[in-house]
Design a protein around this motif. Structure first.
Motif, mmCIF file in Angstrom:
data_model
loop_
_atom_site.group_PDB
_atom_site.id
_atom_site.type_symbol
_atom_site.label_atom_id
_atom_site.label_comp_id
_atom_site.label_asym_id
_atom_site.label_seq_id
_atom_site.Cartn_x
_atom_site.Cartn_y
_atom_site.Cartn_z
ATOM 1 N N LEU A 67 3.703 17.044 4.694
ATOM 2 C CA LEU A 67 2.670 16.217 5.222
ATOM 3 C C LEU A 67 1.527 15.756 4.164
ATOM 4 N N ASP A 68 1.145 16.560 3.450
ATOM 5 C CA ASP A 68 0.205 16.125 2.273
ATOM 6 C C ASP A 68 0.848 15.340 1.378
ATOM 7 N N ARG A 69 2.188 15.402 1.198
ATOM 8 C CA ARG A 69 3.031 14.512 0.387
ATOM 9 C C ARG A 69 3.029 12.779 1.192
ATOM 10 N N VAL A 70 3.258 13.132 2.565
ATOM 11 C CA VAL A 70 3.454 11.945 2.948
ATOM 12 C C VAL A 70 2.272 11.249 3.213
ATOM 13 N N ASP A 71 1.019 11.683 3.407
ATOM 14 C CA ASP A 71 -0.379 11.223 3.408
ATOM 15 C C ASP A 71 -0.732 10.549 2.306
ATOM 16 N N ALA A 72 -0.298 11.133 0.831
ATOM 17 C CA ALA A 72 -0.486 10.460 -0.374
ATOM 18 C C ALA A 72 0.406 9.324 -0.421
ATOM 19 N N ILE A 73 1.570 9.393 -0.023
ATOM 20 C CA ILE A 73 2.346 8.304 0.030
ATOM 21 C C ILE A 73 1.786 6.912 0.780
ATOM 22 N N ALA A 74 1.220 7.471 1.932
ATOM 23 C CA ALA A 74 0.776 6.323 2.740
ATOM 24 C C ALA A 74 -0.442 5.754 2.149
ATOM 25 N N SER A 75 -1.520 6.615 1.642
ATOM 26 C CA SER A 75 -2.528 6.152 0.966
ATOM 27 C C SER A 75 -2.127 5.087 -0.111
ATOM 28 N N ASP A 76 -1.100 5.495 -0.795
ATOM 29 C CA ASP A 76 -0.708 4.711 -1.928
ATOM 30 C C ASP A 76 -0.249 3.305 -1.480
ATOM 31 N N VAL A 77 0.530 3.355 -0.289
ATOM 32 C CA VAL A 77 1.012 2.085 0.387
ATOM 33 C C VAL A 77 -0.214 1.431 0.874
ATOM 34 N N GLN A 78 -1.084 1.963 1.306
ATOM 35 C CA GLN A 78 -2.295 1.131 1.843
ATOM 36 C C GLN A 78 -2.813 0.638 0.718
ATOM 37 N N GLU A 79 -3.016 1.470 -0.614
ATOM 38 C CA GLU A 79 -3.658 0.610 -1.597
ATOM 39 C C GLU A 79 -2.783 -0.343 -2.237
ATOM 40 N N VAL A 80 -1.505 -0.414 -2.229
ATOM 41 C CA VAL A 80 -0.835 -1.558 -2.624
ATOM 42 C C VAL A 80 -1.084 -2.485 -1.709
ATOM 43 N N THR A 81 -0.734 -2.429 -0.460
ATOM 44 C CA THR A 81 -0.895 -3.481 0.540
ATOM 45 C C THR A 81 -2.266 -4.247 0.415
ATOM 46 N N SER A 82 -3.304 -3.418 0.124
ATOM 47 C CA SER A 82 -4.702 -4.227 0.021
ATOM 48 C C SER A 82 -4.450 -5.035 -1.279
ATOM 49 N N ASN A 83 -4.128 -4.435 -2.305
ATOM 50 C CA ASN A 83 -3.953 -5.155 -3.440
ATOM 51 C C ASN A 83 -2.972 -6.431 -3.504
ATOM 52 N N ALA A 84 -1.874 -6.391 -2.766
ATOM 53 C CA ALA A 84 -1.139 -7.657 -2.529
ATOM 54 C C ALA A 84 -1.685 -8.658 -1.839
ATOM 55 N N SER A 85 -2.739 -8.190 -0.635
ATOM 56 C CA SER A 85 -3.375 -9.218 0.177
ATOM 57 C C SER A 85 -4.382 -9.842 -0.733
ATOM 58 N N ALA A 86 -5.027 -9.133 -1.707
ATOM 59 C CA ALA A 86 -5.950 -9.647 -2.637
ATOM 60 C C ALA A 86 -5.284 -10.610 -3.362
ATOM 61 N N LEU A 87 -4.172 -10.391 -3.986
ATOM 62 C CA LEU A 87 -3.632 -11.235 -4.831
ATOM 63 C C LEU A 87 -3.100 -12.268 -4.162
ATOM 64 N N SER A 88 -2.447 -12.234 -2.958
ATOM 65 C CA SER A 88 -1.963 -13.401 -2.100
ATOM 66 C C SER A 88 -3.246 -14.416 -1.714
ATOM 67 N N THR A 89 -4.485 -13.635 -1.402
ATOM 68 C CA THR A 89 -5.648 -14.770 -1.108
ATOM 69 C C THR A 89 -5.728 -15.601 -2.466
ATOM 70 N N THR A 90 -6.076 -14.505 -3.566
ATOM 71 C CA THR A 90 -6.422 -15.201 -5.072
ATOM 72 C C THR A 90 -5.275 -16.412 -5.112
ATOM 73 N N VAL A 91 -3.991 -16.229 -4.911
ATOM 74 C CA VAL A 91 -3.014 -17.162 -5.566
ATOM 75 C C VAL A 91 -3.241 -18.225 -4.595
#
Length: 150
Positions: free
Chosen positions: A65-89
């Protein structure tokens, strides 16, 4: 025998029967307690390894569960970065691309209108005729024959 002696004998017999019943009950109670003690010992012997396995399983599940939590937080960070990149583009290229697309559309419409106007002038101004060039016939302009059929 007198009445007092008979009563004493009856009381003695009654007490003997009562003690016998109590003795039988105590013997059965002792057997039940022995069986219960043995059962509790057997359950304890089997439960201790089961509890150890369950504890290990819970620890393993917690680490997963700790690993899944770490993966979920990484996915959330990647998603927010992709959203910011999409907005910038979108903000960087979106406006100019829309303008280029609108300009291209306008040019196509103007060329289409000009070609249509020229075709209309050709078909209404002169009748279609064939031109001979060194032994070969050139067909009339495109679209002219379509308009005449209608």
């Amino acid at each position: 025998m007198s009445g007092g002696e008979v009563a004493g004998i009856l009381v003695a017999v009654f007490w003997a029967i009562l003690v016998s019943f109590l003795a039988v009950a105590l013997v059965r109670l002792a057997q039940t307690l022995k069986a219960t003690t043995k059962l509790v010992a057997d359950v304890t012997e089997q439960a201790v390894p089961l509890l150890a396995d369950a504890s290990a399983t819970v620890r393993s599940a917690q680490s997963q569960l700790d690993r899944v939590d770490a993966i979920a937080s990484d996915v959330q960070e990647v998603t927010s970065n992709a959203s910011a990149l999409s907005t910038t583009v979108a903000s960087t290229f979106g406006g100019p691309l829309v303008k280029v697309a609108a300009f291209g559309y306008g040019v196509r419409q103007a060329i289409s209108r000009r070609t249509r106007d020229e075709d209309d002038r050709r078909t209404t101004a002169k009748p279609s005729r064939r031109t001979v060039i060194v032994g070969r016939a050139v067909p009339p302009a495109r679209g002219a024959w379509r308009r005449r059929k209608d």
